[in-house]
Design a protein around this motif. Structure first.
Motif, short mmCIF file in Angstrom:
data_model
loop_
_atom_site.label_atom_id
_atom_site.label_comp_id
_atom_site.label_asym_id
_atom_site.label_seq_id
_atom_site.Cartn_x
_atom_site.Cartn_y
_atom_site.Cartn_z
N ASP A 215 52.34 -18.69 -17.06
CA ASP A 215 53.60 -19.13 -16.49
C ASP A 215 53.31 -20.32 -15.58
O ASP A 215 52.17 -20.56 -15.22
CB ASP A 215 54.12 -17.94 -15.67
CG ASP A 215 55.51 -18.12 -15.12
OD1 ASP A 215 56.20 -19.05 -15.55
OD2 ASP A 215 55.90 -17.31 -14.27
N LYS A 217 54.81 -21.30 -12.09
CA LYS A 217 55.78 -20.78 -11.11
C LYS A 217 56.34 -21.85 -10.17
O LYS A 217 57.47 -21.73 -9.71
CB LYS A 217 55.13 -19.69 -10.25
CG LYS A 217 54.91 -18.38 -11.00
CD LYS A 217 54.94 -17.19 -10.06
CE LYS A 217 55.03 -15.88 -10.80
NZ LYS A 217 53.79 -15.47 -11.45
N GLY A 229 61.41 -18.82 -10.43
CA GLY A 229 61.26 -17.70 -11.37
C GLY A 229 60.29 -18.04 -12.49
O GLY A 229 59.78 -17.17 -13.18
N GLY A 230 60.03 -19.34 -12.68
CA GLY A 230 59.13 -19.79 -13.76
C GLY A 230 59.74 -21.01 -14.43
O GLY A 230 60.88 -20.99 -14.86
N PHE A 272 54.34 -5.38 -17.50
CA PHE A 272 53.95 -6.79 -17.38
C PHE A 272 52.97 -6.87 -16.22
O PHE A 272 53.34 -6.64 -15.08
CB PHE A 272 55.25 -7.58 -17.15
CG PHE A 272 55.17 -8.99 -16.62
CD1 PHE A 272 53.99 -9.65 -16.33
CD2 PHE A 272 56.36 -9.68 -16.41
CE1 PHE A 272 53.98 -10.96 -15.84
CE2 PHE A 272 56.36 -10.98 -15.91
CZ PHE A 272 55.16 -11.60 -15.62
N ASN A 288 55.25 -6.00 -13.14
CA ASN A 288 56.70 -6.06 -13.31
C ASN A 288 57.07 -5.04 -14.37
O ASN A 288 56.26 -4.75 -15.27
CB ASN A 288 57.14 -7.46 -13.74
CG ASN A 288 56.82 -8.49 -12.66
OD1 ASN A 288 57.24 -8.36 -11.52
ND2 ASN A 288 56.05 -9.49 -13.01
N ARG A 290 59.40 -5.12 -16.70
CA ARG A 290 60.27 -5.75 -17.70
C ARG A 290 59.51 -6.92 -18.30
O ARG A 290 58.42 -7.23 -17.86
CB ARG A 290 61.50 -6.26 -16.96
CG ARG A 290 60.98 -6.93 -15.65
CD ARG A 290 61.72 -8.01 -15.08
NE ARG A 290 61.05 -8.50 -13.88
CZ ARG A 290 60.37 -9.63 -13.82
NH1 ARG A 290 60.24 -10.38 -14.88
NH2 ARG A 290 59.80 -10.01 -12.70
N GLY A 292 58.73 -10.86 -18.77
CA GLY A 292 58.84 -12.01 -17.88
C GLY A 292 59.87 -13.00 -18.42
O GLY A 292 60.15 -13.02 -19.62
N ASP A 293 60.40 -13.79 -17.53
CA ASP A 293 61.32 -14.85 -17.92
C ASP A 293 60.77 -16.12 -17.29
O ASP A 293 60.75 -16.23 -16.07
CB ASP A 293 62.72 -14.52 -17.38
CG ASP A 293 63.78 -15.48 -17.89
OD1 ASP A 293 63.43 -16.52 -18.48
OD2 ASP A 293 64.97 -15.18 -17.70
N PRO A 294 60.19 -17.05 -18.04
CA PRO A 294 60.36 -17.33 -19.47
C PRO A 294 59.25 -16.82 -20.39
O PRO A 294 59.23 -17.22 -21.57
CB PRO A 294 60.35 -18.86 -19.48
CG PRO A 294 59.33 -19.23 -18.44
CD PRO A 294 59.48 -18.16 -17.36
N GLU A 295 58.37 -15.92 -19.94
CA GLU A 295 57.30 -15.46 -20.84
C GLU A 295 57.87 -14.78 -22.08
O GLU A 295 57.29 -14.86 -23.17
CB GLU A 295 56.37 -14.47 -20.11
CG GLU A 295 55.54 -15.10 -19.00
CD GLU A 295 56.22 -15.06 -17.66
OE1 GLU A 295 57.47 -15.07 -17.60
OE2 GLU A 295 55.50 -15.04 -16.64
#
Ligand code: AMP
Ligand code: GLY
Length: 430
Positions: A215, A217, A229-230, A272, A288, A290, A292-295
């Protein structure tokens, strides 16, 4: 079976795009619903208005529409116990219980679990008052790593170079700068190394590797400026070699899953792991609960398996009977286009024209977009996630930036150096 996807960002657009290709939907004619969704998600799902904090309303919708599985995109509903409420109502859900989501909901919880299970991570102290925290600084050397215990949208970490800066940051945190998330603060040792993210699916017993990513960041090129958030990501993260990946599963992920199962709170969903590849081996930075966003966007571009089947196997505790997750050989890279002002206050309402952007095979995932009088406009900080594949990071980046350049979004910006570490390594390797 009908599926309900909760969330409305770039991550959820990627999930919706992939879920819409699942046999669970294509072979049955069943439907995908999304709440709140966004204009990109609307191409794959029927958007519905649902308040995810109103568990009764979500359950009533599921019962009314014969929803067979709920996929929860973001962390907040999970930490809030939505998965527990759904399971209690007999509805399958992809995502962990409130107790297991504490892995993301409380940094202190995760650090204590790591300590009990012998999982490599930075040495730490949990503090509940400013005086305690200031005193604890004496046990560490600069730079000081200070973390609000609770959910802070990825912005709850301060790295302070001097003792004065650390004390000022602690005063802010205990003064409420992160709201209730900062009621407790974890202070930890600084770890040096390259960061990588690793994703695994688990039903609480079986762990299936799902892939890796890196990512970006910080908002500015060369990894400068405030955290976001990325701003972009790519997958796989080659620095996480097969040997290191094995070590991560064996020493970090599997013991975590075991510890939660032993505690009577098994983890179900995607886990994650944010990792630091240190000279002493991989260490956990954070978990995490959930994607990742944008992963997620780059993982979904590479995924060759049926996402719906994998999620259902997690929800039904039968991951042990699933084959290894098949990822394509291509590299995927995504560039986030954000609205001016992000990560501060983003400009709203900027016009977006995507005509021709996907002509070269790129995929434009929507994050903070909306329709105004039929036209697409910006409606959030991170607005688009422009994603492409290639045989190398260099090629995937060229394709993603060609798509970015085809997009007309004059009030938006992006970093032009997504993938730089890997591009430099590929250049050096000739
Ligand atoms: P987190 O929200 O815990 O992932 O932390 C956000 C970012 O802060 C990470 O991606 C790292 O870049 C950095 N960070 C967190 N903890 C540490 C640490 N112990 N040592 C060095 N950097 C850290
Ligand atoms: N991109 C980092 C995250 O989703 O937490």
């Amino acid at each position: 079976m009908n599926i309900l996807l909760l969330g409305g960002g770039g991550r959820e657009h990627a999930l919706a795009w992939k879920l819409a290709q699942s046999r669970l939907l294509t072979e049955t004619g069943d439907r995908l619903y999304a709440a709140p969704g966004n204009p990109g998600i609307a191409e794959h799902a029927e958007l519905v208005v649902l308040d995810a904090t109103d568990h009764g309303a979500v359950i009533a919708f599921c019962e009314g529409q014969r929803i067979g599985m709920v996929v929860v995109g973001p962390e907040a509903p999970l930490v809030d116990g939505l998965a527990d409420s759904l399971r209690a109502a007999g509805i399958r859900v992809f995502g962990p219980s409130k107790a297991a989501a504490q892995l993301e909901g409380s940094k202190g919880f995760t650090k204590d679990l790591c300590e009990r299970a012998g999982i490599p991570t930075a040495r730490y102290v949990r503090t509940a008052t400013l005086a305690e925290a200031v005193a604890a600084l004496a046990e560490f050397k600069p730079p000081y790593v200070l973390k609000a215990d609770g959910l802070a949208a990825g912005k709850g970490v301060v790295i302070a170079d001097t003792r004065d800066e650390a004390e000022a940051a602690l005063a802010d945190m205990f003064g409420g700068s992160f709201g209730t998330a900062g009621a407790e603060v974890v202070i930890e040792e600084f770890m040096d190394g390259e960061e990588a993210s690793f994703f695994a699916l688990t039903d609480g017993a079986t762990v299936l590797a799902f892939g890796s990513a890196q990512d970006h960041k910080r908002v500015g090129e060369g990894d400068t400026g405030p955290n976001t958030g990325g701003m972009g990501a790519y997958s796989p993260a080659r620095c996480l070699t097969p040997l290191l990946r094995g070590e991560v599963i064996e020493r970090i992920v599997a013991p975590t899953v075991r510890a939660l199962a032993d505690a009577g709170t098994p983890y179900s969903g995607v886990l994650f792991a944010g990792l630091m590849l240190t000279s002493e081996g991989p260490k956990l930075i954070e978990y995490n609960c959930r994607f990742g966003d944008p992963e997620c966007q780059v993982l979904m571009m590479r995924l060759e398996a049926d996402l719906g089947e994998l999620m259902l196997a997690c929800a039904e505790d039968r991951l042990s009977r699933m084959p290894p997750v098949k990822m394509g050989k291509a590299v995927a890279l995504t560039v986030v286009m954000a609205a001016e002002g992000y990560p501060g206050t983003p400009a709203k309402g900027g016009a977006i024209n995507l005509t021709g952007a996907e002509a070269g095979g790129a995929k434009v995932f929507h994050a903070g977009t909306a329709k105004a009088d039929g036209a697409l406009v910006a409606n959030g900080g991170r607005v688009l996630s422009v994603t492409a594949t290639g045989s190398s990071v260099t090629e995937a980046a060229e394709r993603a930036y060609a798509a970015v350049d085809a997009i007309d979004f004059s009030t938006g910006f992006c970093r032009r150096d997504i993938g730089w570490r890997e591009v430099a390594r590929e250049d050096a390797a000739g």
